[in-house]
Design a protein around this motif. Structure first.
Motif, PDB file in Angstrom:
ATOM      1  N   ILE A   1      26.565 -72.440   8.258  1.00 31.31           N
ATOM      2  CA  ILE A   1      26.872 -72.186   6.845  1.00 31.31           C
ATOM      3  C   ILE A   1      26.311 -70.836   6.419  1.00 31.31           C
ATOM      4  O   ILE A   1      26.975 -70.070   5.712  1.00 31.31           O
ATOM      5  CB  ILE A   1      26.329 -73.338   5.963  1.00 31.31           C
ATOM      6  CG1 ILE A   1      27.130 -74.620   6.234  1.00 31.31           C
ATOM      7  CG2 ILE A   1      26.388 -72.966   4.482  1.00 31.31           C
ATOM      8  CD1 ILE A   1      26.515 -75.873   5.646  1.00 31.31           C
ATOM      9  N   MET A   2      25.094 -70.516   6.847  1.00 30.21           N
ATOM     10  CA  MET A   2      24.495 -69.221   6.498  1.00 30.21           C
ATOM     11  C   MET A   2      25.278 -68.067   7.124  1.00 30.21           C
ATOM     12  O   MET A   2      25.457 -67.025   6.496  1.00 30.21           O
ATOM     13  CB  MET A   2      23.033 -69.169   6.921  1.00 30.21           C
ATOM     14  CG  MET A   2      22.133 -69.968   6.055  1.00 30.21           C
ATOM     15  SD  MET A   2      20.424 -69.751   6.579  1.00 30.21           S
ATOM     16  CE  MET A   2      19.603 -70.390   5.144  1.00 30.21           C
ATOM     17  N   ALA A   3      25.722 -68.240   8.360  1.00 28.33           N
ATOM     18  CA  ALA A   3      26.494 -67.184   9.032  1.00 28.33           C
ATOM     19  C   ALA A   3      27.790 -66.906   8.278  1.00 28.33           C
ATOM     20  O   ALA A   3      28.167 -65.743   8.076  1.00 28.33           O
ATOM     21  CB  ALA A   3      26.788 -67.584  10.483  1.00 28.33           C
ATOM     22  N   VAL A   4      28.462 -67.955   7.841  1.00 29.02           N
ATOM     23  CA  VAL A   4      29.695 -67.781   7.068  1.00 29.02           C
ATOM     24  C   VAL A   4      29.379 -67.134   5.722  1.00 29.02           C
ATOM     25  O   VAL A   4      30.092 -66.221   5.272  1.00 29.02           O
ATOM     26  CB  VAL A   4      30.429 -69.127   6.883  1.00 29.02           C
ATOM     27  CG1 VAL A   4      31.586 -68.999   5.905  1.00 29.02           C
ATOM     28  CG2 VAL A   4      30.930 -69.649   8.229  1.00 29.02           C
ATOM     29  N   ALA A   5      28.301 -67.581   5.069  1.00 28.24           N
ATOM     30  CA  ALA A   5      27.930 -67.007   3.768  1.00 28.24           C
ATOM     31  C   ALA A   5      27.639 -65.514   3.901  1.00 28.24           C
ATOM     32  O   ALA A   5      28.075 -64.716   3.063  1.00 28.24           O
ATOM     33  CB  ALA A   5      26.710 -67.738   3.200  1.00 28.24           C
ATOM     34  N   LEU A   6      26.910 -65.126   4.935  1.00 23.23           N
ATOM     35  CA  LEU A   6      26.612 -63.705   5.126  1.00 23.23           C
ATOM     36  C   LEU A   6      27.855 -62.919   5.530  1.00 23.23           C
ATOM     37  O   LEU A   6      27.988 -61.749   5.194  1.00 23.23           O
ATOM     38  CB  LEU A   6      25.513 -63.529   6.171  1.00 23.23           C
ATOM     39  CG  LEU A   6      24.133 -63.976   5.706  1.00 23.23           C
ATOM     40  CD1 LEU A   6      23.164 -63.996   6.870  1.00 23.23           C
ATOM     41  CD2 LEU A   6      23.621 -63.088   4.591  1.00 23.23           C
ATOM     42  N   GLY A   7      28.765 -63.562   6.229  1.00 23.90           N
ATOM     43  CA  GLY A   7      30.021 -62.916   6.591  1.00 23.90           C
ATOM     44  C   GLY A   7      30.915 -62.652   5.396  1.00 23.90           C
ATOM     45  O   GLY A   7      31.809 -61.796   5.451  1.00 23.90           O
TER      46      GLY A   7
ATOM     47  N   GLY B   1      29.448 -66.535  -1.198  1.00 23.70           N
ATOM     48  CA  GLY B   1      28.395 -66.400  -0.194  1.00 23.70           C
ATOM     49  C   GLY B   1      27.008 -66.370  -0.830  1.00 23.70           C
ATOM     50  O   GLY B   1      26.070 -67.000  -0.343  1.00 23.70           O
ATOM     51  N   GLY B   2      26.876 -65.646  -1.943  1.00 20.40           N
ATOM     52  CA  GLY B   2      25.607 -65.591  -2.660  1.00 20.40           C
ATOM     53  C   GLY B   2      25.202 -66.956  -3.194  1.00 20.40           C
ATOM     54  O   GLY B   2      24.026 -67.333  -3.157  1.00 20.40           O
ATOM     55  N   ALA B   3      26.175 -67.718  -3.694  1.00 20.31           N
ATOM     56  CA  ALA B   3      25.877 -69.053  -4.219  1.00 20.31           C
ATOM     57  C   ALA B   3      25.353 -69.971  -3.118  1.00 20.31           C
ATOM     58  O   ALA B   3      24.426 -70.755  -3.342  1.00 20.31           O
ATOM     59  CB  ALA B   3      27.127 -69.652  -4.865  1.00 20.31           C
ATOM     60  N   ILE B   4      25.912 -69.861  -1.928  1.00 22.87           N
ATOM     61  CA  ILE B   4      25.446 -70.684  -0.805  1.00 22.87           C
ATOM     62  C   ILE B   4      23.989 -70.354  -0.474  1.00 22.87           C
ATOM     63  O   ILE B   4      23.154 -71.251  -0.321  1.00 22.87           O
ATOM     64  CB  ILE B   4      26.353 -70.497   0.425  1.00 22.87           C
ATOM     65  CG1 ILE B   4      27.721 -71.128   0.170  1.00 22.87           C
ATOM     66  CG2 ILE B   4      25.709 -71.092   1.679  1.00 22.87           C
ATOM     67  CD1 ILE B   4      28.754 -70.832   1.236  1.00 22.87           C
ATOM     68  N   LEU B   5      23.668 -69.053  -0.372  1.00 24.53           N
ATOM     69  CA  LEU B   5      22.285 -68.665  -0.086  1.00 24.53           C
ATOM     70  C   LEU B   5      21.346 -69.100  -1.204  1.00 24.53           C
ATOM     71  O   LEU B   5      20.223 -69.551  -0.954  1.00 24.53           O
ATOM     72  CB  LEU B   5      22.196 -67.155   0.145  1.00 24.53           C
ATOM     73  CG  LEU B   5      22.931 -66.629   1.370  1.00 24.53           C
ATOM     74  CD1 LEU B   5      22.748 -65.115   1.475  1.00 24.53           C
ATOM     75  CD2 LEU B   5      22.464 -67.306   2.638  1.00 24.53           C
ATOM     76  N   PHE B   6      21.793 -68.979  -2.445  1.00 23.77           N
ATOM     77  CA  PHE B   6      20.991 -69.380  -3.602  1.00 23.77           C
ATOM     78  C   PHE B   6      20.665 -70.874  -3.525  1.00 23.77           C
ATOM     79  O   PHE B   6      19.520 -71.284  -3.723  1.00 23.77           O
ATOM     80  CB  PHE B   6      21.769 -69.061  -4.892  1.00 23.77           C
ATOM     81  CG  PHE B   6      20.978 -69.245  -6.143  1.00 23.77           C
ATOM     82  CD1 PHE B   6      20.188 -68.210  -6.640  1.00 23.77           C
ATOM     83  CD2 PHE B   6      21.015 -70.437  -6.846  1.00 23.77           C
ATOM     84  CE1 PHE B   6      19.450 -68.368  -7.795  1.00 23.77           C
ATOM     85  CE2 PHE B   6      20.280 -70.609  -8.002  1.00 23.77           C
ATOM     86  CZ  PHE B   6      19.503 -69.568  -8.487  1.00 23.77           C
ATOM     87  N   ILE B   7      21.668 -71.691  -3.202  1.00 19.85           N
ATOM     88  CA  ILE B   7      21.465 -73.146  -3.104  1.00 19.85           C
ATOM     89  C   ILE B   7      20.500 -73.486  -1.974  1.00 19.85           C
ATOM     90  O   ILE B   7      19.608 -74.320  -2.136  1.00 19.85           O
ATOM     91  CB  ILE B   7      22.819 -73.862  -2.926  1.00 19.85           C
ATOM     92  CG1 ILE B   7      23.621 -73.771  -4.230  1.00 19.85           C
ATOM     93  CG2 ILE B   7      22.629 -75.316  -2.507  1.00 19.85           C
ATOM     94  CD1 ILE B   7      25.077 -74.175  -4.099  1.00 19.85           C
ATOM     95  N   PHE B   8      20.651 -72.826  -0.800  1.00 17.57           N
ATOM     96  CA  PHE B   8      19.710 -73.058   0.295  1.00 17.57           C
ATOM     97  C   PHE B   8      18.289 -72.689  -0.133  1.00 17.57           C
ATOM     98  O   PHE B   8      17.325 -73.371   0.193  1.00 17.57           O
ATOM     99  CB  PHE B   8      20.096 -72.282   1.557  1.00 17.57           C
ATOM    100  CG  PHE B   8      21.018 -73.036   2.454  1.00 17.57           C
ATOM    101  CD1 PHE B   8      20.592 -74.168   3.126  1.00 17.57           C
ATOM    102  CD2 PHE B   8      22.324 -72.616   2.632  1.00 17.57           C
ATOM    103  CE1 PHE B   8      21.448 -74.861   3.962  1.00 17.57           C
ATOM    104  CE2 PHE B   8      23.185 -73.304   3.465  1.00 17.57           C
ATOM    105  CZ  PHE B   8      22.749 -74.426   4.123  1.00 17.57           C
TER     106      PHE B   8
END
Length: 186
Positions: free
Chosen positions: A16-22, A173-180
């Motif tokens: 999930i992080m790899a996709v978010a950063l991509g 992608g930013g929202a995913i990192l924020f949630i993590f």
């Protein structure tokens, strides 16, 4: 919890992080693709982005392991705060409409700067993952693969769609990192 479940959970998180950063490479790739780009340039640019998505988190993970040794039990909260800040910045940048402007991606210097600009977030996430002692090889392979894949997709899609989709991709992608980050803090 058994070891197989822990490995599956780590794989899912890293994926999930790899996709978010991509998403950053995807969104900026759309912008460049809209200007018109040859397939040879798409492959060259995406390969360099994939390489940077390997190098940057690798450096970050080594730095994170060092910081983790210094911070001890505080490392999880610090890593969560770092992800919240990074995710928040990506969301803010997409809303504000910041992107790489007037960059000649065809020159060596332009390719380097573009790849660095879409990969710099990978360093910060690498620091966080280094604090957690994440699987090094799995992390860099996933980040490199999805960094390259998402940039190819963005560059190709940019030839066919409007500029607005790119901003939403970076915000997602930013929202995913924020949630993590929130999950690590809690």
């Amino acid at each position: 919890m058994n070891e197989a479940a822990l490995h599956a959970g780590q794989f899912a998180t890293l994926l999930i992080m790899a996709v978010a950063l991509g998403m950053d490479a995807f969104s900026l790739g759309i912008g460049i693709g809209l200007k018109g780009i040859r397939l040879r340039d798409i492959l060259k640019l995406s390969s360099v982005i994939a390489l940077f998505h390997i190098i940057m988190p690798l450096g970050g993970m080594f730095a994170g392991q060092f910081v983790s040794g210094l911070l001890g039990h505080v490392a999880t909260t610090a890593a969560g705060i770092l992800l919240v800040l990074l995710g928040g910045h990506m969301i803010y940048s997409s809303i504000k409409g910041e992107e790489v402007k007037s960059l000649d991606y065809r020159s060596v210097w332009g390719t380097f700067l573009f790849a660095l600009s879409v990969s710099i977030d990978s360093f910060s996430v690498g620091v966080t993952l280094g604090m957690f002692q994440a699987d090094l090889l799995l992390t860099i392979l996933l980040f490199g693969f999805f960094g390259g894949l998402m940039s190819i997709m963005g560059l190709m899609l940019g030839r066919r769609v409007s500029r607005n989709l790119g901003g939403y991709g970076e915000a997602f992608g930013g929202a995913i990192l924020f949630i993590f980050g929130i999950m690590f803090i809690i």
